[in-house]
Scaffold this active site. Sequence first.
Site: not given
Length: 310
Positions: A156, A169, A173
């Site tokens: 991401s 997150y 990632k």
Amino acid sequence: MDNTRNDLLADKVVIVTGAGGGVGKAVAIEMARQGAKVVVNDLGVSLTGEKEGDSPAEQVVAEIRAAGGQAVADGESVAEWASAHRIVERAVSTFGRIDAVVNSAGILRDAIFHKLGPDEFEAVVRVHLFGAFHMSRAAATHFREQGGGALVHMTSTAGLIGSIGQANYAAAKMGIVGLSRSISMDMARFGVRSNCIAPHAFSRMIESVPGLSPEDQERYLEKRRQTTRPDQIAPLAVFLCADAAKDVTGQIFGARGNEVYLYNQPRPVRTLHRAEGWTPGTLAQQLVPAWRSSFTPAERTRDVFGWEAI
């Protein structure tokens, strides 16, 4: 589902995790359209990890079969070692082999960093990063025996570039990027390749990202729905699993609207040498003035991608 079929992945068996909706669903459907036999894996939970209603994996399988494809649903968790192995064994026992895994499963626990708790951090890392490891490792034994295989991991721009309220997150990632790069090196001798995709597509994850008023967010999301769709990510994932990409490994790709692009990877950009060595004081005097213009600014994805997706 488009009933036009092709044979780019004929006779291949592919697992797509998180395939009950969004990017994962689009990838699973396109895999089947290109001739692959697909294990549609989805735990059937919300973005925050709570169990939802009817199995989304079964619904995707029904859609694939209605269009003449072959697929089977799987509801195991990627976050645990044993259950991830059961997903791979499901592919082998059902279809006889495993040729590719697309690691797309994920959850969110967004929070500004000073409010982020250890449970929220671990939950996200376990699904994204541990999940990618568990699935890749479970498939690796079969890939080695077969003499080939492909892994595609969803990273991401939250990690590659930056995002607010998503430290867990982003960390997961970016960890996936390092994992993929290492796999590409360790497994090259067995004909295994590993690549990452940073997708831009409207999905539940995009919709949940905070930062705009409800009115502005809805206007923004409606535009994203039209110009950055999950089905625009799927062709790149399919290509990376196909024999046509046999020489492509260790890379980070992006897909946004009708654009595809290649990300650079960290390399030194500036050097300073001092014959007598460095002290904190001499670094304070010289480093910032010499390198200030080369520092990477604290940008977010929308600052870097300043042009509209079309």
